[in-house]
Design a protein around this motif. Structure first.
Motif, PDB file in Angstrom:
ATOM      1  N   VAL A   1     -13.360 -13.631  -8.973  1.00  0.00           N
ATOM      2  CA  VAL A   1     -13.047 -12.434  -8.181  1.00  0.00           C
ATOM      3  C   VAL A   1     -14.263 -11.516  -8.175  1.00  0.00           C
ATOM      4  O   VAL A   1     -14.794 -11.172  -9.230  1.00  0.00           O
ATOM      5  CB  VAL A   1     -11.831 -11.687  -8.765  1.00  0.00           C
TER       6      VAL A   1
ATOM      7  N   ALA B   1     -11.511  -6.393  -3.336  1.00  0.00           N
ATOM      8  CA  ALA B   1     -11.657  -7.643  -4.080  1.00  0.00           C
ATOM      9  C   ALA B   1     -11.752  -8.821  -3.122  1.00  0.00           C
ATOM     10  O   ALA B   1     -11.119  -8.838  -2.066  1.00  0.00           O
ATOM     11  CB  ALA B   1     -10.465  -7.832  -5.007  1.00  0.00           C
ATOM     12  N   SER B   2     -12.534  -9.784  -3.503  1.00  0.00           N
ATOM     13  CA  SER B   2     -12.639 -11.011  -2.718  1.00  0.00           C
ATOM     14  C   SER B   2     -11.626 -12.018  -3.248  1.00  0.00           C
ATOM     15  O   SER B   2     -11.072 -11.857  -4.326  1.00  0.00           O
ATOM     16  CB  SER B   2     -14.043 -11.587  -2.832  1.00  0.00           C
TER      17      SER B   2
ATOM     18  N   ARG C   1      -8.325 -15.000  -2.780  1.00  0.00           N
ATOM     19  CA  ARG C   1      -6.919 -15.017  -2.378  1.00  0.00           C
ATOM     20  C   ARG C   1      -5.975 -14.724  -3.524  1.00  0.00           C
ATOM     21  O   ARG C   1      -4.772 -14.705  -3.334  1.00  0.00           O
ATOM     22  CB  ARG C   1      -6.576 -16.398  -1.809  1.00  0.00           C
TER      23      ARG C   1
ATOM     24  N   PHE D   1      -5.896 -11.961  -5.536  1.00  0.00           N
ATOM     25  CA  PHE D   1      -5.893 -10.552  -5.955  1.00  0.00           C
ATOM     26  C   PHE D   1      -4.551 -10.144  -6.535  1.00  0.00           C
ATOM     27  O   PHE D   1      -4.481  -9.457  -7.548  1.00  0.00           O
ATOM     28  CB  PHE D   1      -6.249  -9.676  -4.753  1.00  0.00           C
ATOM     29  N   SER D   2      -3.469 -10.547  -5.909  1.00  0.00           N
ATOM     30  CA  SER D   2      -2.135 -10.106  -6.328  1.00  0.00           C
ATOM     31  C   SER D   2      -1.729 -10.651  -7.693  1.00  0.00           C
ATOM     32  O   SER D   2      -0.745 -10.188  -8.276  1.00  0.00           O
ATOM     33  CB  SER D   2      -1.098 -10.506  -5.286  1.00  0.00           C
TER      34      SER D   2
ATOM     35  N   ARG E   1      -2.296   0.090  -5.287  1.00  0.00           N
ATOM     36  CA  ARG E   1      -2.922  -1.123  -4.797  1.00  0.00           C
ATOM     37  C   ARG E   1      -2.242  -1.557  -3.511  1.00  0.00           C
ATOM     38  O   ARG E   1      -1.048  -1.304  -3.301  1.00  0.00           O
ATOM     39  CB  ARG E   1      -2.866  -2.244  -5.842  1.00  0.00           C
TER      40      ARG E   1
ATOM     41  N   ASN F   1      -1.917  -5.111  -1.849  1.00  0.00           N
ATOM     42  CA  ASN F   1      -2.219  -6.534  -2.007  1.00  0.00           C
ATOM     43  C   ASN F   1      -2.552  -7.202  -0.670  1.00  0.00           C
ATOM     44  O   ASN F   1      -3.269  -8.201  -0.646  1.00  0.00           O
ATOM     45  CB  ASN F   1      -1.055  -7.252  -2.683  1.00  0.00           C
TER      46      ASN F   1
ATOM     47  N   ASN G   1      -6.168  -6.512  -0.411  1.00  0.00           N
ATOM     48  CA  ASN G   1      -6.981  -6.849  -1.588  1.00  0.00           C
ATOM     49  C   ASN G   1      -7.749  -5.637  -2.110  1.00  0.00           C
ATOM     50  O   ASN G   1      -8.937  -5.728  -2.458  1.00  0.00           O
ATOM     51  CB  ASN G   1      -7.968  -7.973  -1.266  1.00  0.00           C
ATOM     52  N   THR G   2      -7.085  -4.516  -2.153  1.00  0.00           N
ATOM     53  CA  THR G   2      -7.763  -3.275  -2.518  1.00  0.00           C
ATOM     54  C   THR G   2      -6.931  -2.468  -3.507  1.00  0.00           C
ATOM     55  O   THR G   2      -5.702  -2.409  -3.382  1.00  0.00           O
ATOM     56  CB  THR G   2      -8.043  -2.424  -1.264  1.00  0.00           C
TER      57      THR G   2
END
Length: 123
Positions: A1, A23-24, A26, A28-29, A71, A73, A76-77
């Motif tokens: 990540v 975030a990069s 898939r 992130f969550s 956040r 999801n 991705n932030t």
């Protein structure tokens, strides 16, 4: 990540800033997200954390009632809304991703770190 923090800057005491951390990837969550900060000459300290679904949040006593972590999801932030800023909030702020949710957060709980964004609060 990979984490990319932004939104820092200079603000007067009593003002507000919103930090963002993109975030990069898939996954992130699946991560617990946190914000830490490091003031000059001091150790890095925990500021706020959010669980995987945003239901759970936790704050350092020094920022409770003034800062809000959230956040998104889908984007991705993770965000850190900082209100009623004080001069002692001046620091480099880091976002981090980890796999352990704890009410005694530690740097060791977080695996991935962003590059930091500087927040300067003038009195």
């Amino acid at each position: 990540v990979l984490l990319q923090a932004s939104g820092g800057g200079m603000v007067q005491a009593g003002g507000s800033l919103r930090l963002s951390c993109a975030a990069s990837g898939r996954t992130f969550s699946t991560y617990v997200m946190g914000w830490f900060r490091q003031a000059p000459g001091k150790e890095r300290e925990f500021v706020a954390g959010v669980g995987r679904s945003s239901v759970s949040t936790y704050y350092a006593d020094s920022v409770k009632g003034r800062f809000t972590i959230a956040r998104d999801n889908a984007k991705n932030t993770v965000y850190l809304q900082m209100n009623s800023l004080k001069s002692e909030d001046t620091a480099v702020y880091y976002c981090a991703a980890g796999s352990i949710w704890s009410l005694r957060p530690s740097l060791d709980h977080y695996v991935y770190w962003g590059q930091g964004t500087l927040v300067t609060v003038s009195s």
